[in-house]
Write an enzyme that holds these catalytic residues in place. Structure first.
Site, PDB file in Angstrom:
ATOM      1  CB  CYS A 110      -0.877  -0.034   1.256  1.00 44.44           C
ATOM      2  SG  CYS A 110      -1.968   1.372   1.438  1.00 44.44           S
ATOM      3  CD  GLU A 154      -6.582   1.403  -4.001  1.00 47.57           C
ATOM      4  OE1 GLU A 154      -6.683   2.323  -3.175  1.00 47.57           O
ATOM      5  OE2 GLU A 154      -5.518   0.801  -4.191  1.00 47.57           O
ATOM      6  CG  HIS A 157      -7.398   2.627   1.252  1.00 50.99           C
ATOM      7  ND1 HIS A 157      -6.657   2.751   2.410  1.00 50.99           N
ATOM      8  CD2 HIS A 157      -6.566   2.083   0.337  1.00 50.99           C
ATOM      9  CE1 HIS A 157      -5.434   2.295   2.201  1.00 50.99           C
ATOM     10  NE2 HIS A 157      -5.349   1.874   0.948  1.00 50.99           N
TER      11      HIS A 157
END
Length: 184
Positions: A110, A154, A157
């Site tokens: 990441c 993603e 996140h």
């Protein structure tokens, strides 16, 4: 142009917040931010540009990683057949997923995490993602393999979840039932 200086690192509180929905149609400001995120991912994969600007290579970026707590992601990745998946999406959502699992054999990384965190990250082998692109068009993507993993990483996140939250703390390389490894 976004650089590594714009990317917040692990421990920053924004990475643990649930990001807000983007009001659609998206404002020019939100579009500009999302375009710059996609440009970062593309630039980071260009060896000359990456070296010149000190960019760590990435295949996806979520807005919270640049300290913008909004539901926006950019992905630029090839699948195992060489097909390019290049998307900048507002409000992406996983609307369905497989029972089967997969994981990256080499583990995940990441841009917000500087150190390597070993272990398998269980993901769904196939997902269907819905979102809105920069032109305001609704997009529905059926994904498998590496692109499916990147989109899940993603979207996590946007929900304040880091990839290492999924790793088995007692046994990072414990076999994941009903899962196939993906080589990268």
């Amino acid at each position: 142009m976004l650089t590594m200086d714009d990317i917040v690192r692990d421990g920053h509180p924004v990475l643990r917040k649930v990001a807000e929905e983007v009001k659609l149609p998206a404002s020019q400001e939100d579009k500009t931010i999302l375009e710059s995120m996609l440009q970062y991912v593309k630039n980071s994969q260009d060896p000359e540009v990456a070296q010149e600007h000190g960019l760590r290579p990435g295949i996806g970026l979520a807005a919270p990683q640049i300290n913008v707590s909004k539901r926006m992601i950019a992905v630029h990745v090839n699948d195992e057949k060489g097909n390019l998946f290049s998307y900048a999406l507002f409000n992406p959502k996983i609307i369905s997923h497989s029972v089967e699992r997969s994981y990256l054999a080499a583990g995940e990384g990441c841009l917000s995490v500087d150190e390597s965190i070993p272990g398998y990250v269980p993901r769904y082998a196939r997902v269907t993602v819905k979102g809105t692109d920069l032109d305001g068009t609704e997009v529905k993507l059926r994904l498998k393999g590496l692109p499916a993993i990147v989109f899940q990483h993603e979207i996590d996140h946007l929900n304040g979840i880091m990839f290492y939250d999924h790793i088995n703390k007692q046994d990072p390389y414990k076999e994941i039932p009903n899962a196939s490894p993906i080589e990268r």
